[in-house]
Design a protein around this motif. Sequence first.
Motif, PDB file in Angstrom:
ATOM      1  N   LYS A 144       5.692   6.369   7.388  1.00 40.84           N
ATOM      2  CA  LYS A 144       4.204   6.667   7.580  1.00 40.84           C
ATOM      3  C   LYS A 144       3.556   5.505   7.026  1.00 40.84           C
ATOM      4  CE  LYS A 144       4.178  11.555   8.355  1.00 40.84           C
ATOM      5  NZ  LYS A 144       3.635  12.915   7.888  1.00 40.84           N
ATOM      6  N   GLN A 145       3.425   5.151   5.896  1.00 44.42           N
ATOM      7  CA  GLN A 145       2.751   4.217   5.257  1.00 44.42           C
ATOM      8  C   GLN A 145       3.004   2.999   5.741  1.00 44.42           C
ATOM      9  OE1 GLN A 145       3.797   4.692   1.132  1.00 44.42           O
ATOM     10  NE2 GLN A 145       2.102   6.275   0.484  1.00 44.42           N
ATOM     11  N   VAL A 148       1.309   2.478   9.085  1.00 43.13           N
ATOM     12  CA  VAL A 148      -0.154   2.285   9.091  1.00 43.13           C
ATOM     13  C   VAL A 148      -0.454   0.786   8.519  1.00 43.13           C
ATOM     14  CG1 VAL A 148      -2.348   2.977   8.060  1.00 43.13           C
ATOM     15  CG2 VAL A 148      -0.704   4.688   8.924  1.00 43.13           C
ATOM     16  N   GLN A 149       0.332   0.506   7.482  1.00 44.82           N
ATOM     17  CA  GLN A 149       0.052  -0.675   6.658  1.00 44.82           C
ATOM     18  C   GLN A 149       0.571  -2.128   7.137  1.00 44.82           C
ATOM     19  OE1 GLN A 149       0.956   0.609   2.613  1.00 44.82           O
ATOM     20  NE2 GLN A 149      -0.871   1.888   2.493  1.00 44.82           N
ATOM     21  N   HIS A 151       2.859  -4.514  10.368  1.00 40.97           N
ATOM     22  CA  HIS A 151       2.828  -4.735  11.490  1.00 40.97           C
ATOM     23  C   HIS A 151       4.173  -4.800  12.008  1.00 40.97           C
ATOM     24  CE1 HIS A 151      -1.343  -5.609  11.868  1.00 40.97           C
ATOM     25  NE2 HIS A 151      -1.303  -6.469  10.995  1.00 40.97           N
TER      26      HIS A 151
END
Length: 157
Positions: A144-145, A148-149, A151
């Motif tokens: 998940k991280q 989000v963080q 590309h």
Amino acid sequence: MLRFDVFMETRDRHLRFQALREKHLFPFRGEISVQSAGQLPVYCDLIQNLWKQETALDRFRGQHTFQELWYHIVKHAHFSATDSGMALERARAHMEEHYSENVTIEQLARIAEVSPKYFVDLFKKTYGISAMDYLAELRISRAKQMMVQSHAKLRDI
């Protein structure tokens, strides 16, 4: 016997310090045996004397001396496999560092220096979740991280 609190700096509107009460935030809990007492009694006596002083500078020196004492203890500590809390923390830290690898119960039990069956039971009893479920949750959380963080493409993650 030493008793102390560990504080963490928090920043909101004002600088504050919050006591760390959770086990996983400070790595040592319980009994630690030290192979060589060496300077430990000298540090303890000095800390006790400085703590009783009236001046803030002397009490500050007592805090500094406590940190020296703590450094000496950790440097010369002998961690026993009988300390199940520390053993589990070592295994859990291994899981957090190597979550992307193939981690087995046998490996984790070796790290904790206990039998695989005992490791499974102890981990579940201590953390309320099985080791493999904890590892799965850790992997999902890290994925998940990354979504989000970064590309990166979903299939690469």
